[in-house]
Enzyme design. Structure first.
Site, short mmCIF file in Angstrom:
data_model
loop_
_atom_site.label_atom_id
_atom_site.label_comp_id
_atom_site.label_asym_id
_atom_site.label_seq_id
_atom_site.Cartn_x
_atom_site.Cartn_y
_atom_site.Cartn_z
N GLY A 74 -2.70 -45.27 16.03
CA GLY A 74 -3.76 -46.23 15.74
C GLY A 74 -4.66 -46.46 16.94
O GLY A 74 -4.93 -45.56 17.73
N SER A 75 -5.07 -47.69 17.10
CA SER A 75 -6.08 -48.00 18.11
C SER A 75 -5.57 -47.91 19.55
O SER A 75 -6.37 -47.94 20.48
CB SER A 75 -6.67 -49.38 17.86
OG SER A 75 -7.41 -49.37 16.66
N THR A 76 -4.25 -47.81 19.75
CA THR A 76 -3.77 -47.60 21.13
C THR A 76 -4.25 -46.25 21.66
O THR A 76 -4.37 -46.07 22.87
CB THR A 76 -2.24 -47.67 21.21
OG1 THR A 76 -1.65 -46.67 20.37
CG2 THR A 76 -1.73 -49.05 20.80
#
Length: 485
Positions: A215-217
């Site tokens: 995801g956004s990591t």
């Protein structure tokens, strides 16, 4: 008469020589084939007739051996078994070994020739040295903070020391007690069947053997790639990013969970995790440079061992522009282990350098004499040092002003990145909550710890704030444990 006696004596001498030659052939040259024969029970009996060496955390034993008085004499025991299971694995008289019990088996079982000053003599006499010990890199307080923070929910935590690669915590939940697999009774068989049939997969090491969409990591990687490639030269300048963003070559629109993402600067987009900005950045950087940066962090490495093998984290290089845009926000085919994402955070904290993670500090004889040590670890430059400086700033902003405020630690400098990874058919599954971070105490000259947390069954509202609400507090607890003297 004398001649007949002489002939008989010579014949007996030849028989004696033949017997000695045959015994030598069997005991020396064919010994291994007999040892490896499944019908030969002696190696199994010999394996368990002496105490096994121990695995240590901060000088304390987390394993032991119990004398049963039976033919397979010593059974393996574990202290805080579920807490350390993802590290120790199990040593079973029936089902073999796993994780450190497997990768360091020669030392623990006493068969490693380095454990004796006279290995050739042991080989000839079939003698066996006492089992040696394995000293781990784990931080006891960090390990417990991670385990208690997850609280039995499906998930994992990995923590590393950025400057060295030492693994400080490696936790996977739900877990199990390896001791229930040690013996050879009917109860052991029932435990094996129960653990393997459990739908929650307690024996799966989610920290190193399970890959998730990050995801956004993953936007940490994308931002680093954009800075390194010169696509972004000013982190505060508008990025000319529409919201919503139409994926290249499609009519599919990508939206954001946050407002204010249209033409947002890299700093603002990173703080509030704007999907549209990072998807466009990934497409602008291009697959070649995106892949190079991802692989610099450790993605697509199939040979990582710590010392047991780690599932490779992947960044697909055979993608079109639309797929690349999705890959750049940690979706599509991008997959990562928690350990890999801890390495990503650690690289930012370590001036752009990735230290190969490791779990064994040294191995010793039963008397404590060192027979092997980790030594210096390979280093890889994942991004330019100047890019790492900017990335540290961006990650600090997330914790002080953005979606990661739940990771803040008074008196310490903390950088982080939240993430919510969607999965399932039509993204119907409960999103995975992610948080990656690093921390530096007020008296430290460099960051001391980098952490990655993933929670599979986090019940929270969709959006990147999930990672900040569910995973960030766990990361904070682990970082505090390491920073506390």
């Amino acid at each position: 008469m004398t001649r007949y006696i002489r002939h008989a004596a010579v014949f007996c001498a030849l028989l004696l020589v033949a017997l000695l030659v045959n015994a030598t052939r069997i005991q020396v040259f064919q010994a291994q084939s007999y040892d490896d024969n499944p019908a030969n029970r002696r190696p199994g009996i010999a394996r368990w007739e002496q105490r096994r060496g121990d695995i240590l955390v901060e000088g304390g034993k987390i394993t032991g051996s119990r004398d049963t008085g039976e033919q397979l004499r010593y059974e393996r025991t574990y202290t805080d078994g579920p807490l350390y299971a993802p590290v120790t694995g199990f040593a079973s008289q029936v089902y073999g070994t796993s994780f450190l019990e497997h990768s360091e088996d020669a030392v623990l079982a006493g068969t490693d020739p380095m454990l004796t000053p006279f290995p050739l003599w042991n080989e000839l006499t079939r003698a066996q040295s006492p089992g040696g010990n394995v000293v781990t890199t784990l931080d006891r307080a960090a390990q417990r903070a991670a385990f208690e923070g997850l609280g039995g929910r499906k998930g994992a935590v990995a923590a590393v020391e950025p400057a060295t690669g030492r693994i400080l915590a490696l936790v996977s939940t739900p877990s199990y007690d390896p001791g229930v697999l040690s013996g050879n009774s009917a109860a052991t068989e029932r435990s094996w069947a129960r653990l393997n049939g459990d739908p929650d997969k307690p024996m799966l090491n989610r920290a190193i053997r399970q890959t998730y969409p990050p995801g956004s990591t993953f936007k940490v990687v994308t931002a680093a790639a954009a800075l390194d490639a010169g696509v972004i030269t000013d982190v505060d300048a508008p990025t000319d990013s529409p919201a919503p963003y139409t994926l290249p070559g499609t009519t599919t629109s990508l939206t954001n969970e946050s407002d204010g993402c249209e033409d947002a600067s890299l700093r603002t987009a990173f703080e509030w995790s704007c999907n549209t900005v990072f998807a466009k950045l990934g497409a602008d950087v291009g697959v070649s440079d995106m892949a190079a940066t991802a692989e610099g962090f450790g993605f697509n490495d199939e040979g990582l061992r710590v010392p047991f093998s780690v599932a490779p984290s992947t960044f697909d290089t055979s993608v079109d522009k639309a797929q690349l845009a999705l890959s750049s926000i940690g979706q599509y085919n991008t997959r990562a282990t928690p350990l890999q994402m801890a390495m990503v955070a650690g690289a930012v904290a370590n001036g752009g350098q990735v230290r190969t993670p490791y779990l064994v500090e040294r191995t010793t004889t039963d008397d404590g004499d060192t027979v092997g040590s980790a030594g210096s670890r390979p280093v890889r430059q994942a991004m330019h040092p100047a890019t790492a400086v900017r990335m540290k700033e961006l990650m600090e902003d997330v914790v002080t002003e953005g979606t990661g405020t739940n990771a803040a630690i008074p008196g310490a400098v903390v950088g982080g990145k939240t993430g919510t990874a969607q999965h399932g058919i039509g993204n119907s599954g409960t999103p995975y909550a992610w948080f990656v971070s690093w921390a530096q105490g007020e008296r430290d000259i460099e960051p001391k710890v980098a952490v990655a947390v993933v929670v599979e069954d986090a019940s929270a509202v969709r959006g990147d704030i999930t990672g900040g609400g569910v995973a960030a507090p766990i990361a904070r607890a682990v970082m505090e444990a390491v920073l506390t003297p």
